[in-house]
Design a protein around this motif. Structure first.
Motif, short mmCIF file in Angstrom:
data_model
loop_
_atom_site.label_atom_id
_atom_site.label_comp_id
_atom_site.label_asym_id
_atom_site.label_seq_id
_atom_site.Cartn_x
_atom_site.Cartn_y
_atom_site.Cartn_z
N UNK A 104 0.75 -1.13 -0.21
CA UNK A 104 0.01 -0.12 -0.07
C UNK A 104 0.79 1.11 0.00
N UNK A 105 0.86 2.05 -0.85
CA UNK A 105 1.64 3.07 -1.40
C UNK A 105 1.09 4.23 -1.17
N UNK A 106 1.25 5.24 -0.21
CA UNK A 106 0.70 6.54 -0.26
C UNK A 106 1.35 7.51 -1.17
N UNK A 107 0.61 8.16 -1.92
CA UNK A 107 0.94 9.26 -2.60
C UNK A 107 0.92 10.60 -1.90
N UNK A 108 2.33 10.74 -1.63
CA UNK A 108 2.42 11.95 -0.57
C UNK A 108 2.65 11.39 1.00
N UNK A 109 3.03 12.40 1.61
CA UNK A 109 3.23 11.97 2.99
C UNK A 109 1.83 11.76 3.93
N UNK A 110 0.74 12.63 3.41
CA UNK A 110 -0.56 12.57 4.07
C UNK A 110 -1.01 11.21 3.96
N UNK A 111 -1.17 10.72 2.74
CA UNK A 111 -1.77 9.40 2.31
C UNK A 111 -1.00 8.51 2.96
N UNK A 112 0.30 8.49 3.03
CA UNK A 112 1.10 7.46 3.82
C UNK A 112 0.99 7.32 5.40
N UNK A 113 0.73 8.51 6.02
CA UNK A 113 0.52 8.42 7.46
C UNK A 113 -0.95 8.14 7.82
N UNK A 114 -1.87 8.41 6.95
CA UNK A 114 -3.12 7.66 7.23
C UNK A 114 -3.21 6.29 6.89
N UNK A 115 -2.50 5.87 5.93
CA UNK A 115 -2.59 4.43 5.60
C UNK A 115 -1.75 3.69 6.86
N UNK A 116 -0.61 4.31 7.28
CA UNK A 116 -0.02 3.68 8.33
C UNK A 116 -0.81 3.71 9.74
N UNK A 117 -1.80 4.66 9.97
CA UNK A 117 -2.55 4.66 11.31
C UNK A 117 -3.88 3.57 10.88
N UNK A 118 -4.20 3.63 9.75
CA UNK A 118 -5.25 2.64 9.18
C UNK A 118 -4.96 1.25 9.28
N UNK A 119 -3.86 1.10 8.98
CA UNK A 119 -3.57 -0.35 8.65
C UNK A 119 -2.42 -0.80 9.29
N UNK A 120 -2.36 -0.53 10.47
CA UNK A 120 -1.29 -0.81 11.49
C UNK A 120 -1.33 -2.30 11.50
N UNK A 121 -2.11 -3.14 11.64
CA UNK A 121 -2.24 -4.36 12.04
C UNK A 121 -2.27 -5.42 10.48
N UNK A 122 -2.22 -4.56 9.48
CA UNK A 122 -2.48 -5.36 8.26
C UNK A 122 -1.19 -6.05 7.76
#
Length: 158
Positions: A104-122
């Motif tokens: 899962x690749x965030x396009x930009x820092x905001x998207x990456x931070x949100x993905x890391x938060x939402x998908x921490x256990x994935x």
């Protein structure tokens, strides 16, 4: 290039400085042009690109200020962010559960931070690439080359 066609209906409320013109809109959106232009140049056809990749917007909503300026989700009031991000996080978790991607690749820092938060256990590799926005000085100096290097560093072969 994507072959998207259809009718775009107007929402009930439209900002006078942001008319909804659908496919008749003549404005250029540089970030999207860079992303889809890279995909077209690199893969040739949408079918070849989408055989390996899927693109989703963490927050597919537009927030428009009184002036007509776009307000990004990270600039919303804290209470608004909390409600919005909870919904967007859940949507992202459901999408990832359905598609089961390796990356899962965030396009930009905001998207990456949100993905890391939402998908921490994935069980997927999380990363980021440079956002293609013209507001980013780095994106204005060889965005395609920069993101290909970032993708390679993440272990994604093109």
């Amino acid at each position: 290039w994507l072959g998207v066609v259809g009718e775009v209906t107007r929402p009930r409320e439209v900002h006078p400085k942001r008319p909804v013109l659908g496919f008749e809109c003549k404005r250029s959106e540089i970030s999207g042009s860079r992303l889809w232009g890279w995909a077209r140049e690199r893969f040739g056809t949408p079918e070849k690109f989408f055989a390996r990749f899927f693109v989703a917007n963490y927050c597919p909503l537009a927030f428009v200020e009184d002036t007509g300026k776009n307000r990004t989700p990270d600039k919303l009031a804290a209470a608004e962010q909390q409600t919005l991000f909870a919904l967007c996080d859940e949507a992202l978790r459901r999408l990832v559960a359905h598609l089961r991607p390796r990356f899962v690749i965030g396009v930009g820092g905001f998207a990456e931070r949100r993905a890391r938060h939402a998908l921490a256990s994935q069980p997927c590799v999380l990363g980021t690439i440079l956002h293609p926005s013209p507001a980013s000085p780095l994106a204005n100096r060889g965005w395609s080359k920069a993101i290909e290097k970032q993708l390679a560093e993440l272990g994604i072969e093109l």
